[in-house]
Design a protein around this motif. Structure first.
Motif, short mmCIF file in Angstrom:
data_model
loop_
_atom_site.label_atom_id
_atom_site.label_comp_id
_atom_site.label_asym_id
_atom_site.label_seq_id
_atom_site.Cartn_x
_atom_site.Cartn_y
_atom_site.Cartn_z
N ILE A 44 6.84 -9.09 36.80
CA ILE A 44 7.62 -7.90 36.49
C ILE A 44 8.61 -8.25 35.38
O ILE A 44 9.37 -9.21 35.50
CB ILE A 44 8.37 -7.39 37.74
CG1 ILE A 44 7.37 -7.03 38.84
CG2 ILE A 44 9.24 -6.19 37.39
CD1 ILE A 44 8.03 -6.64 40.16
N MET A 46 7.51 -8.67 32.05
CA MET A 46 6.67 -9.74 31.49
C MET A 46 7.05 -10.11 30.06
O MET A 46 6.75 -11.21 29.60
CB MET A 46 5.24 -9.23 31.54
CG MET A 46 4.21 -10.09 30.91
SD MET A 46 2.71 -9.15 30.70
CE MET A 46 3.30 -7.76 29.73
N GLU A 68 5.53 -4.29 32.28
CA GLU A 68 6.60 -4.28 31.27
C GLU A 68 6.95 -2.83 30.97
O GLU A 68 6.09 -1.97 30.82
CB GLU A 68 6.10 -5.02 30.01
CG GLU A 68 6.98 -4.90 28.79
CD GLU A 68 8.44 -5.30 29.02
OE1 GLU A 68 8.70 -6.39 29.55
OE2 GLU A 68 9.32 -4.49 28.67
N TYR A 70 8.67 -1.62 28.26
CA TYR A 70 8.70 -1.14 26.87
C TYR A 70 7.40 -1.42 26.11
O TYR A 70 6.93 -2.56 26.06
CB TYR A 70 9.88 -1.75 26.13
CG TYR A 70 11.20 -1.25 26.65
CD1 TYR A 70 11.55 0.09 26.53
CD2 TYR A 70 12.06 -2.11 27.31
CE1 TYR A 70 12.74 0.56 27.04
CE2 TYR A 70 13.27 -1.64 27.82
CZ TYR A 70 13.60 -0.29 27.68
OH TYR A 70 14.78 0.17 28.20
N LEU A 129 16.66 -7.15 38.88
CA LEU A 129 15.37 -7.18 39.59
C LEU A 129 15.40 -8.04 40.85
O LEU A 129 14.43 -8.07 41.61
CB LEU A 129 14.26 -7.67 38.64
CG LEU A 129 13.91 -6.74 37.48
CD1 LEU A 129 12.78 -7.33 36.63
CD2 LEU A 129 13.50 -5.35 37.97
N THR A 191 8.04 -19.59 29.66
CA THR A 191 8.01 -18.24 29.10
C THR A 191 8.63 -18.31 27.69
O THR A 191 9.23 -19.33 27.31
CB THR A 191 8.82 -17.26 29.96
OG1 THR A 191 10.21 -17.46 29.72
CG2 THR A 191 8.54 -17.45 31.45
N GLU A 192 8.55 -17.19 26.96
CA GLU A 192 9.17 -17.16 25.63
C GLU A 192 10.67 -17.42 25.74
O GLU A 192 11.23 -18.22 24.98
CB GLU A 192 8.94 -15.80 24.96
CG GLU A 192 7.59 -15.65 24.28
CD GLU A 192 6.52 -15.01 25.15
OE1 GLU A 192 6.77 -14.86 26.37
OE2 GLU A 192 5.45 -14.69 24.62
N1 SAM Z 1 9.77 -12.59 31.19
C1 SAM Z 1 9.89 -12.72 29.75
C2 SAM Z 1 10.34 -14.10 29.36
O1 SAM Z 1 10.82 -14.83 30.24
O2 SAM Z 1 10.19 -14.47 28.19
C3 SAM Z 1 10.81 -11.62 29.17
C4 SAM Z 1 12.26 -11.67 29.60
S1 SAM Z 1 13.22 -10.29 28.99
C5 SAM Z 1 14.84 -10.85 29.11
C6 SAM Z 1 13.13 -9.13 30.35
C7 SAM Z 1 12.00 -8.14 30.24
O3 SAM Z 1 11.95 -7.37 31.41
C8 SAM Z 1 12.15 -7.16 29.08
O4 SAM Z 1 10.98 -7.15 28.29
C9 SAM Z 1 12.38 -5.82 29.78
O5 SAM Z 1 11.86 -4.73 29.04
C10 SAM Z 1 11.65 -6.02 31.08
N2 SAM Z 1 12.16 -5.19 32.20
C11 SAM Z 1 13.44 -5.07 32.59
N3 SAM Z 1 13.54 -4.23 33.63
C12 SAM Z 1 12.29 -3.81 33.92
C13 SAM Z 1 11.75 -2.91 34.89
N4 SAM Z 1 12.55 -2.27 35.76
N5 SAM Z 1 10.41 -2.71 34.90
C14 SAM Z 1 9.61 -3.34 33.99
N6 SAM Z 1 10.07 -4.20 33.05
C15 SAM Z 1 11.39 -4.42 33.00
#
Ligand code: SAM
Length: 217
Positions: A44, A46, A68, A70, A129, A191-192
């Motif tokens: 979740i 991603m 994801e 967005y 989350l 992860t990234e």
């Molecule tokens: N997991 C990846 C990493 O570790 O590289 C991305 C981390 S980024 C900070 C958090 C991601 O979670 C964002 O792309 C955001 O759009 C997504 N996100 C946040 N809340 C969410 C939700 N309620 N449902 C789905 N995606 C969500």
């Protein structure tokens, strides 16, 4: 996450074969979609998908769904999968707030949360989350043997998450405040965000959380 809107991303996500449309219609039937009776693991939030594409390539016996919110971010994960064409990996553009609308009781075997948005303001804590509100949702979709695996470099978010899990009666294991120098480092997939923050010298925190024991009444 800083978000750059990519023109056309939303439209592309509506037609791309790796992105599942109308996920509610698959509730209780995800295993049929993957054409197998394999365990189902989801991530979740991603992001751009490095973690899940790597896992899916390493574990063809497991089905993976990346969730994801967005389209512009999801597009990057989809591009990776277009190059790999892994049969056991699909994506949803979906807000995890409504998780129970798309998964039936016990349908998910593992939930990965990696570098989830911290939502630093107290009034937004429920959006994190790992809040008890989200843990309640996870408890409805996780299999009894399943667990949530959480990683972050944000110590405040990690401490909050430990508190919330304990408040909800979840059992924590494999807790570490420096994953890369811990016994759990072996086999860890970056992860990234993890690559970026660990390169800056930030230690990575991680736990696994299992649901409260079912009483059976
Ligand atoms: N997991 C990846 C990493 O570790 O590289 C991305 C981390 S980024 C900070 C958090 C991601 O979670 C964002 O792309 C955001 O759009 C997504 N996100 C946040 N809340 C969410 C939700 N309620 N449902 C789905 N995606 C969500």
């Amino acid at each position: 996450m800083r978000l750059r809107n990519i023109p056309g991303a939303r439209e592309e996500m509506l037609v791309n074969p790796y992105v599942i449309q109308e996920p509610e219609t698959h509730r209780g039937h995800w295993r049929e979609l993957f054409g197998s009776d394999r365990p189902l693991h989801i991530e979740i939030g991603m992001g751009k998908g490095q973690f899940l594409t790597t896992l899916a390539a390493q574990n063809p016996e497991i089905s993976y769904l990346g969730i994801e919110k967005y389209a512009s971010v999801l597009l990057r994960a989809v591009e990776k999968q277009e190059a790999l064409a892994l049969p056991n990996l699909r994506f949803l553009r979906f807000d995890a707030e409504d998780l129970e609308n798309i998964f039936a009781e016990g349908e998910v075997d593992r939930i990965y949360l990696n570098f989830s948005d911290p939502w630093p303001k107290d009034r937004h804590a429920k959006r994190r989350l790992t809040s008890t509100r989200f843990l309640e949702r996870y408890s409805h979709v996780l299999a009894p043997t399943g667990y949530v695996a959480f990683k972050t470099d944000n110590r405040g978010l990690f401490d909050f998450s430990v508190e919330q899990a304990q408040e909800a009666g979840w059992q924590l294991s494999e807790v570490t405040y420096d994953l890369h120098h811990s016994p759990y480092a072996e086999g860890n997939i970056m992860t990234e965000y993890e690559e970026r923050f660990s390169a800056q010298g930030n230690p990575i925190c991680r736990f696994a959380a299992r649901m409260p024991e079912q009483t059976g009444n």
